[in-house]
Design an enzyme around this catalytic site. Structure first.
Site, mmCIF file in Angstrom:
data_model
loop_
_atom_site.group_PDB
_atom_site.id
_atom_site.type_symbol
_atom_site.label_atom_id
_atom_site.label_comp_id
_atom_site.label_asym_id
_atom_site.label_seq_id
_atom_site.Cartn_x
_atom_site.Cartn_y
_atom_site.Cartn_z
ATOM 1 N N LYS A 9 103.477 138.998 -19.919
ATOM 2 C CA LYS A 9 102.484 139.971 -20.377
ATOM 3 C C LYS A 9 101.369 139.215 -21.069
ATOM 4 C CE LYS A 9 102.257 144.557 -20.432
ATOM 5 N NZ LYS A 9 102.967 145.465 -19.519
ATOM 6 N N VAL A 32 97.481 160.935 -22.625
ATOM 7 C CA VAL A 32 97.082 161.382 -21.282
ATOM 8 C C VAL A 32 95.998 160.470 -20.717
ATOM 9 C CG1 VAL A 32 97.918 163.740 -21.377
ATOM 10 C CG2 VAL A 32 95.680 163.230 -22.356
HETATM 11 N N1 PHE Z 1 101.072 148.004 -16.842
HETATM 12 C C1 PHE Z 1 101.924 147.693 -15.738
HETATM 13 C C2 PHE Z 1 103.374 147.725 -16.194
HETATM 14 O O1 PHE Z 1 103.660 147.689 -17.362
HETATM 15 C C3 PHE Z 1 101.580 146.329 -15.277
HETATM 16 C C4 PHE Z 1 101.703 146.078 -13.838
HETATM 17 C C5 PHE Z 1 101.283 146.973 -12.865
HETATM 18 C C6 PHE Z 1 102.223 144.871 -13.463
HETATM 19 C C7 PHE Z 1 101.378 146.654 -11.551
HETATM 20 C C8 PHE Z 1 102.313 144.538 -12.138
HETATM 21 C C9 PHE Z 1 101.882 145.418 -11.183
HETATM 22 O O2 PHE Z 1 104.275 147.812 -15.392
#
Ligand code: PHE
Length: 348
Positions: A79, A182
């Protein structure tokens, strides 16, 4: 503060960059590459202190590792957090994103990123100018676009499976659901719930956003500060994490917690407190995996809409299995989900 956090963390690598022109801090946390390259969204947010941004990225990256394992997707977890003093726009946003892209690119193919809180497909297009491994760019640029609709669809299936478990039917007609937050996911979820005949309550720190949505779908707006105390069948947290904690759990008056937010539990023990209160908890990284399923399926595997829909419906089946295991093992649903995910990590 940073030293203590890094020493206590069980992930693989952290990169920290300080952006002098804006005072923003950037953190990329690679939690695990055991199952494949680490994948995780890029979150942009205002935090009280930079250390809180780092701590958020660390915890969220672990959630990504578990999410990928639970959904059986061949990626590890990561992340990134860009901790800003104010959400930037225009040229300043572009400059900051390009600077972040250089940091992300320093990991090469070991770090794939995507949108998260306060970042969009348009932002991914900018990052992709300097980093090759970016999911969810705009559709016009060859990406799969906003993952929000996939995530919302997966959560909807998860809510149906949870309702079947507690109320004996997946039919949501007449069921009251509180959607807290939302944004990109919560708004679409509220939409689907209203269409399924549920009585939808919405709360958001952005009062205008809540009002407009409620008007459009025929929902009721409730104040965000006290929303959690409302009597409802299902509480769906779809914004900030840690809304489930020692202070809030005794105040809940719902039978199910099932929403899209990452890191819903402040502490893992909070899962036991929910169980003791007779509230069924849908583990966050299981129910919110629709975004990764949809974007990876579309971009890497060329899945069509029907295949994706079947995989998103599979989130409901996974939850049902986790609920059954938890009952058989007399553990919290969270512990059951974690055992399943960790078994896949061990086997990888
Ligand atoms: N915000 C998404 C999650 O927490 C991040 C994500 C989306 C990662 C799509 C990879 C692909 O899952």
């Amino acid at each position: 503060m940073f030293e203590d956090l890094i020493r206590a963390w069980d992930g693989e690598e952290v990169a920290i960059h300080y952006d002098h022109p804006s005072g923003a801090w950037m953190f990329v946390c690679i939690h695990s590459t055991k199952r494949g390259p680490a994948d995780g969204g890029t979150r942009m947010r205002v935090y009280d202190t930079p250390a809180e941004g780092l701590a958020d990225a660390m915890r969220l990256s672990e959630g990504m590792t578990l999410k990928m394992a639970a959904a059986d997707i061949p990626f590890g977890g990561a992340k990134a957090v860009i901790a800003v003093s104010k959400l930037p726009e225009g040229d300043e946003r572009r400059r900051l994103l390009l600077s972040y892209a250089d940091l992300a690119a320093s990991f090469g193919g070991n770090f794939h990123t995507a949108p998260d809180m306060n970042t969009t497909s348009a932002d991914m297009d900018v990052i992709a100018e300097r980093h090759r491994y970016v999911f969810c760019r705009s559709i016009g640029r060859g990406g799969s676009g906003d993952p929000g609709p996939f995530t919302a669809r997966g959560v909807f299936h998860g809510i149906r499976a949870s309702a079947a478990r507690v109320f004996g039917s997946a039919d949501l007609a007449g069921t009251s659901v509180l959607v807290q937050g939302v944004g990109s996911v919560g708004a679409r979820l509220a939409d689907q719930l209203a269409e399924a005949g549920a009585r939808v309550l919405v709360a958001d720190i952005d009062a205008e956003r809540a009002r407009l949505l409620a008007q459009r779908i025929g929902a009721e707006v409730v104040p965000p500060e006290t929303a959690i105390e409302l009597e409802c069948d299902i509480y769906a947290p779809c914004g900030m994490g840690a809304t489930l904690n020692a202070q809030s759990i005794p105040r809940l008056r719902c039978r199910i917690v099932a929403g899209s937010a990452n890191n819903q539990l402040a502490e893992s023990e909070d899962a036991d407190a929910l169980g003791r209160a007779g509230i069924l908890y849908a583990p966050d990284y299981v129910i919110n995996a629709g975004g990764v399923i949809g974007s990876w399926g579309t971009e890497s595997l060329g899945w069509d809409a029907d295949t994706i829909e079947a995989r998103l419906a599979g989130i409901g089946n996974s939850l049902t299995e986790i609920y059954e295991r938890a009952e058989a093992e007399r553990s919290s649903t969270n512990a059951a989900a974690e055992r399943l995910a960790r078994a896949r990590l061990g086997a990888a």
